[in-house]
Design an enzyme around this catalytic site. Structure first.
Site, PDB file in Angstrom:
ATOM      1  N   ASN A 101      42.142  14.718  95.611  1.00  0.00           N
ATOM      2  CA  ASN A 101      43.426  14.954  94.937  1.00  0.00           C
ATOM      3  C   ASN A 101      43.150  15.379  93.487  1.00  0.00           C
ATOM      4  O   ASN A 101      42.517  14.646  92.728  1.00  0.00           O
ATOM      5  CB  ASN A 101      44.246  13.656  94.988  1.00  0.00           C
ATOM      6  CG  ASN A 101      45.598  13.788  94.299  1.00  0.00           C
ATOM      7  OD1 ASN A 101      45.700  14.389  93.244  1.00  0.00           O
ATOM      8  ND2 ASN A 101      46.618  13.204  94.882  1.00  0.00           N
ATOM      9  N   HIS A 138      45.232  15.131  88.607  1.00  0.00           N
ATOM     10  CA  HIS A 138      44.939  14.725  87.226  1.00  0.00           C
ATOM     11  C   HIS A 138      44.082  15.728  86.459  1.00  0.00           C
ATOM     12  O   HIS A 138      43.891  15.576  85.259  1.00  0.00           O
ATOM     13  CB  HIS A 138      44.389  13.301  87.201  1.00  0.00           C
ATOM     14  CG  HIS A 138      45.442  12.348  87.691  1.00  0.00           C
ATOM     15  ND1 HIS A 138      46.681  12.269  87.085  1.00  0.00           N
ATOM     16  CD2 HIS A 138      45.482  11.511  88.753  1.00  0.00           C
ATOM     17  CE1 HIS A 138      47.427  11.405  87.751  1.00  0.00           C
ATOM     18  NE2 HIS A 138      46.728  10.934  88.769  1.00  0.00           N
ATOM     19  N   HIS A 151      50.134  16.937  94.570  1.00  0.00           N
ATOM     20  CA  HIS A 151      51.479  16.351  94.678  1.00  0.00           C
ATOM     21  C   HIS A 151      52.413  17.148  93.777  1.00  0.00           C
ATOM     22  O   HIS A 151      52.260  17.148  92.561  1.00  0.00           O
ATOM     23  CB  HIS A 151      51.406  14.877  94.236  1.00  0.00           C
ATOM     24  CG  HIS A 151      52.684  14.115  94.423  1.00  0.00           C
ATOM     25  ND1 HIS A 151      52.770  12.768  94.207  1.00  0.00           N
ATOM     26  CD2 HIS A 151      53.916  14.504  94.816  1.00  0.00           C
ATOM     27  CE1 HIS A 151      53.996  12.357  94.457  1.00  0.00           C
ATOM     28  NE2 HIS A 151      54.725  13.400  94.811  1.00  0.00           N
ATOM     29  N   ARG A 176      55.405  16.974  92.200  1.00  0.00           N
ATOM     30  CA  ARG A 176      56.417  15.962  91.873  1.00  0.00           C
ATOM     31  C   ARG A 176      57.698  16.628  91.398  1.00  0.00           C
ATOM     32  O   ARG A 176      57.673  17.742  90.866  1.00  0.00           O
ATOM     33  CB  ARG A 176      55.891  15.020  90.784  1.00  0.00           C
ATOM     34  CG  ARG A 176      54.761  14.128  91.257  1.00  0.00           C
ATOM     35  CD  ARG A 176      54.458  13.078  90.205  1.00  0.00           C
ATOM     36  NE  ARG A 176      55.469  12.050  90.192  1.00  0.00           N
ATOM     37  CZ  ARG A 176      55.330  10.851  90.757  1.00  0.00           C
ATOM     38  NH1 ARG A 176      54.206  10.514  91.336  1.00  0.00           N
ATOM     39  NH2 ARG A 176      56.312   9.982  90.717  1.00  0.00           N
ATOM     40  N   ARG A 181      55.194  16.787  86.613  1.00  0.00           N
ATOM     41  CA  ARG A 181      54.422  16.226  85.488  1.00  0.00           C
ATOM     42  C   ARG A 181      52.945  16.618  85.501  1.00  0.00           C
ATOM     43  O   ARG A 181      52.282  16.548  84.500  1.00  0.00           O
ATOM     44  CB  ARG A 181      54.567  14.704  85.433  1.00  0.00           C
ATOM     45  CG  ARG A 181      53.871  13.984  86.548  1.00  0.00           C
ATOM     46  CD  ARG A 181      53.918  12.489  86.332  1.00  0.00           C
ATOM     47  NE  ARG A 181      55.255  11.956  86.556  1.00  0.00           N
ATOM     48  CZ  ARG A 181      55.486  10.712  86.969  1.00  0.00           C
ATOM     49  NH1 ARG A 181      54.474   9.894  87.168  1.00  0.00           N
ATOM     50  NH2 ARG A 181      56.705  10.290  87.179  1.00  0.00           N
ATOM     51  N   GLU A 236      51.596  16.968  98.901  1.00  0.00           N
ATOM     52  CA  GLU A 236      52.433  15.770  98.950  1.00  0.00           C
ATOM     53  C   GLU A 236      53.784  16.104  98.350  1.00  0.00           C
ATOM     54  O   GLU A 236      53.853  16.684  97.259  1.00  0.00           O
ATOM     55  CB  GLU A 236      51.805  14.642  98.127  1.00  0.00           C
ATOM     56  CG  GLU A 236      50.523  14.111  98.704  1.00  0.00           C
ATOM     57  CD  GLU A 236      49.909  13.072  97.777  1.00  0.00           C
ATOM     58  OE1 GLU A 236      50.483  12.736  96.734  1.00  0.00           O
ATOM     59  OE2 GLU A 236      48.827  12.604  98.109  1.00  0.00           O
ATOM     60  N   THR A 293      52.679   6.821  92.922  1.00  0.00           N
ATOM     61  CA  THR A 293      53.490   6.480  94.099  1.00  0.00           C
ATOM     62  C   THR A 293      53.386   4.979  94.412  1.00  0.00           C
ATOM     63  O   THR A 293      52.317   4.480  94.757  1.00  0.00           O
ATOM     64  CB  THR A 293      53.005   7.303  95.315  1.00  0.00           C
ATOM     65  OG1 THR A 293      52.748   8.633  94.882  1.00  0.00           O
ATOM     66  CG2 THR A 293      54.040   7.306  96.417  1.00  0.00           C
ATOM     67  N   GLU A 353      49.502   8.195 106.563  1.00  0.00           N
ATOM     68  CA  GLU A 353      48.530   7.825 105.535  1.00  0.00           C
ATOM     69  C   GLU A 353      48.906   6.417 105.093  1.00  0.00           C
ATOM     70  O   GLU A 353      50.016   6.180 104.604  1.00  0.00           O
ATOM     71  CB  GLU A 353      48.586   8.800 104.360  1.00  0.00           C
ATOM     72  CG  GLU A 353      47.576   8.398 103.284  1.00  0.00           C
ATOM     73  CD  GLU A 353      47.265   9.521 102.313  1.00  0.00           C
ATOM     74  OE1 GLU A 353      47.213  10.695 102.735  1.00  0.00           O
ATOM     75  OE2 GLU A 353      47.085   9.219 101.132  1.00  0.00           O
ATOM     76  N   HIS A 385      45.247   5.779  98.088  1.00  0.00           N
ATOM     77  CA  HIS A 385      45.831   5.153  96.902  1.00  0.00           C
ATOM     78  C   HIS A 385      44.940   4.076  96.297  1.00  0.00           C
ATOM     79  O   HIS A 385      44.596   3.100  96.948  1.00  0.00           O
ATOM     80  CB  HIS A 385      47.224   4.553  97.121  1.00  0.00           C
ATOM     81  CG  HIS A 385      48.034   4.668  95.852  1.00  0.00           C
ATOM     82  ND1 HIS A 385      47.921   3.774  94.836  1.00  0.00           N
ATOM     83  CD2 HIS A 385      48.873   5.631  95.422  1.00  0.00           C
ATOM     84  CE1 HIS A 385      48.686   4.180  93.828  1.00  0.00           C
ATOM     85  NE2 HIS A 385      49.273   5.304  94.157  1.00  0.00           N
TER      86      HIS A 385
HETATM   87  N1  PXP Z   1      47.723   9.469  98.756  1.00  0.00           N
HETATM   88  C1  PXP Z   1      49.013   9.573  98.363  1.00  0.00           C
HETATM   89  C2  PXP Z   1      50.031   9.779  99.436  1.00  0.00           C
HETATM   90  C3  PXP Z   1      49.385   9.539  96.998  1.00  0.00           C
HETATM   91  O1  PXP Z   1      50.670   9.656  96.646  1.00  0.00           O
HETATM   92  C4  PXP Z   1      48.354   9.404  96.037  1.00  0.00           C
HETATM   93  C5  PXP Z   1      48.697   9.406  94.580  1.00  0.00           C
HETATM   94  O2  PXP Z   1      49.256  10.630  94.228  1.00  0.00           O
HETATM   95  C6  PXP Z   1      47.023   9.313  96.491  1.00  0.00           C
HETATM   96  C7  PXP Z   1      46.736   9.332  97.851  1.00  0.00           C
HETATM   97  C8  PXP Z   1      45.857   9.246  95.542  1.00  0.00           C
HETATM   98  O3  PXP Z   1      45.878   8.039  94.859  1.00  0.00           O
HETATM   99  P1  PXP Z   1      44.813   7.806  93.715  1.00  0.00           P
HETATM  100  O4  PXP Z   1      45.082   8.821  92.649  1.00  0.00           O
HETATM  101  O5  PXP Z   1      45.100   6.402  93.261  1.00  0.00           O
HETATM  102  O6  PXP Z   1      43.456   7.969  94.324  1.00  0.00           O
END
Ligand code: PXP
Length: 238
Positions: free
Chosen positions: A7, A10, A43, A45, A49, A70, A101, A151, A192
């Site tokens: 992901n 960031h 994601h 959003r 952001r 996402e 989330t 998930e 997550h």
């Molecule tokens: N999976 C989902 C569905 C999420 O919403 C997120 C956060 O955006 C993540 C995974 C990744 O989480 P983390 O950034 O804490 O690894």
């Protein structure tokens, strides 16, 4: 074979902190793939952001890259997602003031709405996943509304592990849900709050086929570099 979804939200957070173009999420998507990521997660959003519509379009047009988008159930976001055409969709809950989330979808409250969204994406051959809490009831509802994958939200497990608290009940819950989903023919993913240690713990569940990891990978890359961090995770989940 377990897969790693990286992901890159960031990377966009960092870029947006300066309002300029560096670091570029599109470049990071290509770089993560080259380093061994099986797919890229972003994601989109409602408040944009981090990742914006232009990033999402550019990332989804990279040849040979599998992208997991996402999104919330917001109708404008769903329309945008259809235009962006990712390979995969993961439907997540979204609250305006949350930092990230918080928890899985409320499938009981939003059952019909989510069922109709899944139908739209399935018509377009987009693999659709639901971000759920480790609850057997939510797994059953996911099956009833035709989700391809779930998930499982691993935030609680991650938090217990990081605080050095007993996590065995939470791990059992995730295990039971993974078995049940797998029995029902739903592919299981986890995500997550995952880091090296929590990911390693979850590799004991063979039904989990995909890990989606963001914040830790990007943060750890400051010290080790994205390429090395992706490689380390690939070794852990192998
Ligand atoms: N999976 C989902 C569905 C999420 O919403 C997120 C956060 O955006 C993540 C995974 C990744 O989480 P983390 O950034 O804490 O690894």
């Amino acid at each position: 074979m377990k897969r790693l979804g990286v992901n890159i939200d960031h990377v966009a957070t960092l870029r947006n902190a300066r309002g300029e173009i560096h670091p570029d999420p599109v470049y990071s998507a290509k770089f993560a793939k080259k380093s061994g990521a099986d797919s890229i997660t972003i994601h989109l959003r409602e408040d944009r952001r981090h990742i914006n519509d232009n990033d999402a379009k550019r990332i989804c047009s990279i040849k040979g890259l599998l992208v997991n988008l996402e999104i919330s159930t917001n109708s404008d976001i769903v329309k945008n997602a259809i235009k962006i055409k990712p390979n995969f969709i993961c439907i997540v809950p979204e609250k305006r003031k949350e930092i990230t989330t918080e928890g899985g979808l409320d499938l009981i409250k939003n059952k019909t709405k989510i069922k109709n969204i899944i139908k739209k994406f399935k018509k377009l051959n987009i693999r659709t996943s639901l971000f759920v809490n480790p609850s057997l009831k939510d797994i059953r509802v996911s099956k009833a509304i035709n989700a391809d994958c779930v998930e499982i939200h691993t935030g609680k497990l991650s938090s217990l592990v990081k605080k050095g608290k007993n996590f065995s009940n939470e791990l059992k819950r995730i295990k039971k849900c993974s078995f049940h989903a797998n029995d029902l023919g739903i592919e299981v993913h986890a995500g997550h709050g995952l880091d090296y240690k929590t990911t390693k713990i979850l590799t004991s569940i063979k039904e989990i086929k995909e890990f989606n990891i963001g914040h830790f990978i990007i943060g750890e890359s400051i010290f080790l570099g994205l390429k090395n961090v992706v490689k380390k995770f690939k070794t852990i989940i192998k």
